[in-house]
Design a protein around this motif. Structure first.
Motif, short mmCIF file in Angstrom:
data_model
loop_
_atom_site.label_atom_id
_atom_site.label_comp_id
_atom_site.label_asym_id
_atom_site.label_seq_id
_atom_site.Cartn_x
_atom_site.Cartn_y
_atom_site.Cartn_z
N HIS A 55 0.85 -1.20 0.00
CA HIS A 55 0.00 0.00 0.00
C HIS A 55 0.88 1.25 0.00
O HIS A 55 0.68 2.16 -0.80
CB HIS A 55 -0.92 -0.02 1.22
CG HIS A 55 -1.72 1.23 1.40
ND1 HIS A 55 -2.97 1.38 0.84
CD2 HIS A 55 -1.44 2.40 2.05
CE1 HIS A 55 -3.42 2.59 1.16
NE2 HIS A 55 -2.52 3.21 1.88
N ASP A 113 -6.12 6.82 0.08
CA ASP A 113 -6.87 5.88 -0.75
C ASP A 113 -6.00 5.38 -1.90
O ASP A 113 -5.66 6.12 -2.81
CB ASP A 113 -8.12 6.59 -1.29
CG ASP A 113 -9.03 5.65 -2.06
OD1 ASP A 113 -8.55 4.90 -2.94
OD2 ASP A 113 -10.25 5.69 -1.78
N ARG A 114 -5.64 4.12 -1.82
CA ARG A 114 -4.74 3.50 -2.80
C ARG A 114 -5.30 3.58 -4.21
O ARG A 114 -4.58 3.85 -5.16
CB ARG A 114 -4.52 2.05 -2.38
CG ARG A 114 -3.63 1.24 -3.23
CD ARG A 114 -3.36 -0.13 -2.62
NE ARG A 114 -4.55 -0.94 -2.34
CZ ARG A 114 -5.00 -1.22 -1.12
NH1 ARG A 114 -4.39 -0.78 -0.03
NH2 ARG A 114 -6.07 -1.96 -0.96
N GLU A 115 -6.59 3.35 -4.37
CA GLU A 115 -7.19 3.38 -5.72
C GLU A 115 -7.16 4.78 -6.32
O GLU A 115 -6.95 4.94 -7.52
CB GLU A 115 -8.61 2.81 -5.71
CG GLU A 115 -8.63 1.30 -5.61
CD GLU A 115 -7.82 0.61 -6.72
OE1 GLU A 115 -7.94 0.99 -7.91
OE2 GLU A 115 -7.06 -0.33 -6.41
N GLN A 116 -7.36 5.79 -5.49
CA GLN A 116 -7.24 7.17 -5.98
C GLN A 116 -5.82 7.44 -6.45
O GLN A 116 -5.60 8.08 -7.48
CB GLN A 116 -7.64 8.18 -4.91
CG GLN A 116 -9.12 8.27 -4.66
CD GLN A 116 -9.46 9.31 -3.62
OE1 GLN A 116 -8.60 9.80 -2.89
NE2 GLN A 116 -10.73 9.64 -3.53
#
Length: 157
Positions: free
Chosen positions: A39, A85-88
């Motif tokens: 992460h 936020d990893r996806e962001q």
């Protein structure tokens, strides 16, 4: 230069494939007290991309600009990487790489020789800086593989 630009354009896909199928537990596993989780690696790679995209553009737009490094450990330790936020951040990485693509596709050989200067590291051509961006992703994908392996080993005990 063509192969370099191609690999640069694949950076997001390479990162996405490296983390595909991992659970949140795997993503947040730290192999040691001073080691980064996957992460944190993803957040770092994107933070580094933010800085380096600006540097790449400076080298193309300005005459021998001064380039600044950043303290990656300070950023990781003081910016709450675990809360982000990893996806962001993955999306941001993708957008940064995509934003450079039209510039790279029209790059001239003279532009690839333009120079930026790090006060602490010396002079680098645009091509050298781009090579570093490609290698940066490769290095962190290797790091992700090592963390995944450490997690698997840890689960067998």
């Amino acid at each position: 230069m063509e192969e370099l630009i191609k690999e640069y354009s694949l950076g997001f896909t390479m990162l996405r494939e490296a983390i595909e199928g991992l659970t949140d537990e795997e993503m947040r596993y730290k192999p040691g007290p001073d080691k980064w989780s996957i992460h944190q690696i993803i957040i770092h790679v994107t933070d580094s991309e933010i800085s380096s995209t600006s540097r790449l553009k400076k080298v193309l737009a300005e005459h021998e600009p001064i380039l600044n490094s950043f303290d990656q450990d300070a950023w990781a330790n003081n910016l709450g990487y675990d809360l982000l936020d990893r996806e962001q951040y993955m999306l941001l990485f993708k957008l940064l790489r995509c934003s450079m693509q039209p510039i790279l596709e029209h790059l001239t050989s003279e532009q690839s020789k333009r120079v930026g200067v790090y006060e602490d590291q010396g002079r680098f051509t645009f091509k050298q800086l781009l090579e570093y961006r490609v290698q940066h992703v490769r290095d962190h994908i290797d790091q992700i593989k090592r963390v995944k392996k450490a997690y698997q080993v840890n689960q067998t005990y």
